[in-house]
Design an enzyme around this catalytic site. Structure first.
Site, PDB file in Angstrom:
ATOM      1  N   ARG A  31       0.839  -1.207   0.000  1.00  0.00           N
ATOM      2  CA  ARG A  31       0.000   0.000   0.000  1.00  0.00           C
ATOM      3  C   ARG A  31       0.876   1.259   0.000  1.00  0.00           C
ATOM      4  O   ARG A  31       0.580   2.227  -0.700  1.00  0.00           O
ATOM      5  CB  ARG A  31      -0.927  -0.011   1.219  1.00  0.00           C
ATOM      6  CG  ARG A  31      -1.955   1.117   1.220  1.00  0.00           C
ATOM      7  CD  ARG A  31      -3.070   0.822   2.201  1.00  0.00           C
ATOM      8  NE  ARG A  31      -4.113   1.834   2.146  1.00  0.00           N
ATOM      9  CZ  ARG A  31      -4.211   2.854   2.997  1.00  0.00           C
ATOM     10  NH1 ARG A  31      -3.319   2.994   3.970  1.00  0.00           N
ATOM     11  NH2 ARG A  31      -5.196   3.732   2.884  1.00  0.00           N
ATOM     12  N   HIS A  37       0.764   4.092  -2.925  1.00  0.00           N
ATOM     13  CA  HIS A  37       0.461   5.491  -2.607  1.00  0.00           C
ATOM     14  C   HIS A  37       1.657   6.397  -2.871  1.00  0.00           C
ATOM     15  O   HIS A  37       1.485   7.593  -3.120  1.00  0.00           O
ATOM     16  CB  HIS A  37      -0.006   5.610  -1.157  1.00  0.00           C
ATOM     17  CG  HIS A  37      -1.405   5.131  -0.955  1.00  0.00           C
ATOM     18  ND1 HIS A  37      -2.209   5.560   0.092  1.00  0.00           N
ATOM     19  CD2 HIS A  37      -2.171   4.270  -1.665  1.00  0.00           C
ATOM     20  CE1 HIS A  37      -3.389   4.975   0.011  1.00  0.00           C
ATOM     21  NE2 HIS A  37      -3.383   4.175  -1.050  1.00  0.00           N
ATOM     22  N   ASP A  53       9.131   7.934  -5.597  1.00  0.00           N
ATOM     23  CA  ASP A  53      10.286   8.716  -5.135  1.00  0.00           C
ATOM     24  C   ASP A  53      10.442   8.736  -3.623  1.00  0.00           C
ATOM     25  O   ASP A  53      11.229   9.526  -3.087  1.00  0.00           O
ATOM     26  CB  ASP A  53      10.186  10.158  -5.652  1.00  0.00           C
ATOM     27  CG  ASP A  53       8.943  10.880  -5.135  1.00  0.00           C
ATOM     28  OD1 ASP A  53       8.137  10.257  -4.404  1.00  0.00           O
ATOM     29  OD2 ASP A  53       8.769  12.073  -5.460  1.00  0.00           O
ATOM     30  N   ASN A  55      -4.044   8.497   3.699  1.00  0.00           N
ATOM     31  CA  ASN A  55      -2.999   7.873   4.510  1.00  0.00           C
ATOM     32  C   ASN A  55      -3.152   8.081   6.011  1.00  0.00           C
ATOM     33  O   ASN A  55      -2.687   7.250   6.798  1.00  0.00           O
ATOM     34  CB  ASN A  55      -1.625   8.429   4.095  1.00  0.00           C
ATOM     35  CG  ASN A  55      -1.311   8.188   2.633  1.00  0.00           C
ATOM     36  OD1 ASN A  55      -1.632   7.141   2.086  1.00  0.00           O
ATOM     37  ND2 ASN A  55      -0.694   9.164   1.990  1.00  0.00           N
ATOM     38  N   HIS A  96      -5.527  -6.199  -3.058  1.00  0.00           N
ATOM     39  CA  HIS A  96      -6.483  -6.243  -1.950  1.00  0.00           C
ATOM     40  C   HIS A  96      -6.805  -7.669  -1.519  1.00  0.00           C
ATOM     41  O   HIS A  96      -7.652  -7.874  -0.654  1.00  0.00           O
ATOM     42  CB  HIS A  96      -7.761  -5.493  -2.325  1.00  0.00           C
ATOM     43  CG  HIS A  96      -7.613  -4.014  -2.254  1.00  0.00           C
ATOM     44  ND1 HIS A  96      -8.637  -3.134  -2.523  1.00  0.00           N
ATOM     45  CD2 HIS A  96      -6.541  -3.237  -1.940  1.00  0.00           C
ATOM     46  CE1 HIS A  96      -8.210  -1.890  -2.385  1.00  0.00           C
ATOM     47  NE2 HIS A  96      -6.938  -1.928  -2.030  1.00  0.00           N
TER      48      HIS A  96
END
Length: 317
Positions: free
Chosen positions: A61, A65, A73, A93, A192
């Site tokens: 995850r 994200h 990065d 988040n 998932h």
């Protein structure tokens, strides 16, 4: 003389082009500078998954994200500073993203053998692949050579990361904006098959949606009220929550997708056929998932963005 000048100019252009190509990601990027990298990451992740299988879900995850915001990065790993607000507190988040300490621990091991050599972004990419494999999922060639961002992008995280409440059209548009097509999106959603979600993310689904198995919804309503409050959590794949397999798609076909956005992949739309295939053909899912992970992992920061090799993942050097 003019001919010599033209030849020299051509040679310089060829050298410049070669330098640009060599700057691209490569699976052998650290072969000479950190030959023990993969072994170190693999060992650390094996320990982490033995301690808690959910660690693999946490990292995949984080990787997703991270890549969806300014490319892969490591910007999601940064704490807030006076210059920027951390992505850790962006809506997708905040109080839900986990695994930051694990990435820090793996990075510390890497620093011990190869100081100031391997980026946090690459540590996260490698750790994610190892975690998936440890839970029985596919492997893929992890391209390396990323640099770490010197800033975080909280506003972009709020806008660009898909929401559990999105419909199919919104999901396709968000992925397309990153150069990922609907097939990539459907395959990547298979992540998932591991992990859990908080009550507020699936409360509208179990209390309001109609394309849901009645018994499945009733069971979840016992611990997750319509207002989404409370600390209840549920597995995104209730069949095999700690194994990376194709059961997630079997759940969608049975109308037992936990999130509204997940069930949108199988709701009379363009992805129904692909979901059905993945639900019965695990090899097809694993092949497409691995290819999509490589494609997503190639998302890089905007040209001209300055990067570095962070010594510690939560702050710039």
């Amino acid at each position: 003389m003019a001919l010599k000048s033209s030849s020299l100019l051509l040679l310089l252009l060829l050298v410049s082009a070669t330098a640009l190509v060599s700057g691209h990601l490569s699976p052998t990027f650290y072969s000479s500078t950190c030959p023990g990298l993969r072994r170190t990451v693999r060992s650390a992740m094996a320990e982490a998954v033995r301690q808690n299988p959910r660690n693999a879900a946490f990292l995949i995850r984080l990787f997703f994200h991270d890549c969806f915001v300014n490319g892969c990065d490591g910007s999601i790993l940064l704490d807030s500073t006076a210059a920027f607000a951390s992505e850790k507190f962006a809506l997708p988040n905040n109080n839900s993203a986990r695994g930051f300490e694990l990435v820090d621990a793996i990075k510390a091991r890497v620093e011990a053998i190869c100081p100031a050599t391997v980026s946090c972004a690459d540590v996260l990419a490698l750790s994610t692949q190892e975690g998936v494999a440890l839970l029985g999922g596919p492997t893929w060639t992890v391209e390396l050579g990323r640099r770490d961002s010197r800033a975080a992008f909280q506003t972009a995280a709020n806008k660009e990361i898909p929401s559990p409440f999105d419909d199919l059209k919104e999901l396709v548009a968000l992925f397309r904006a990153k150069g990922l097509d609907a097939r990539d999106m459907t395959a990547l959603s298979g992540a998932h098959t591991i992990g859990q979600a908080q009550c507020f993310t699936y409360a509208p689904r179990i209390h309001e949606d109609r394309n849901i198995d009645g018994g499945f919804a009733a069971r979840l309503r016992r611990t997750c009220p319509a207002n989404g409050r409370g600390g209840a959590r549920a597995p995104l794949d209730s069949r095999t929550p700690y194994r990376f397999d194709n059961a997630f798609y079997q759940e969608l076909v049975a109308k037992r997708g936990l999130l509204h956005s997940d069930q949108e992949l199988f709701n009379g739309g363009s992805q129904d056929k692909l979901v059905r295939r993945y639900s019965t053909d695990a090899a097809a899912f694993e092949r497409d998932f691995a290819a999509a992970m490589v494609k997503m992992g190639a998302l890089l920061p905007r040209p001209g963005t300055k990067g570095e090799i962070r010594r510690k993942c939560n702050r710039i050097n």
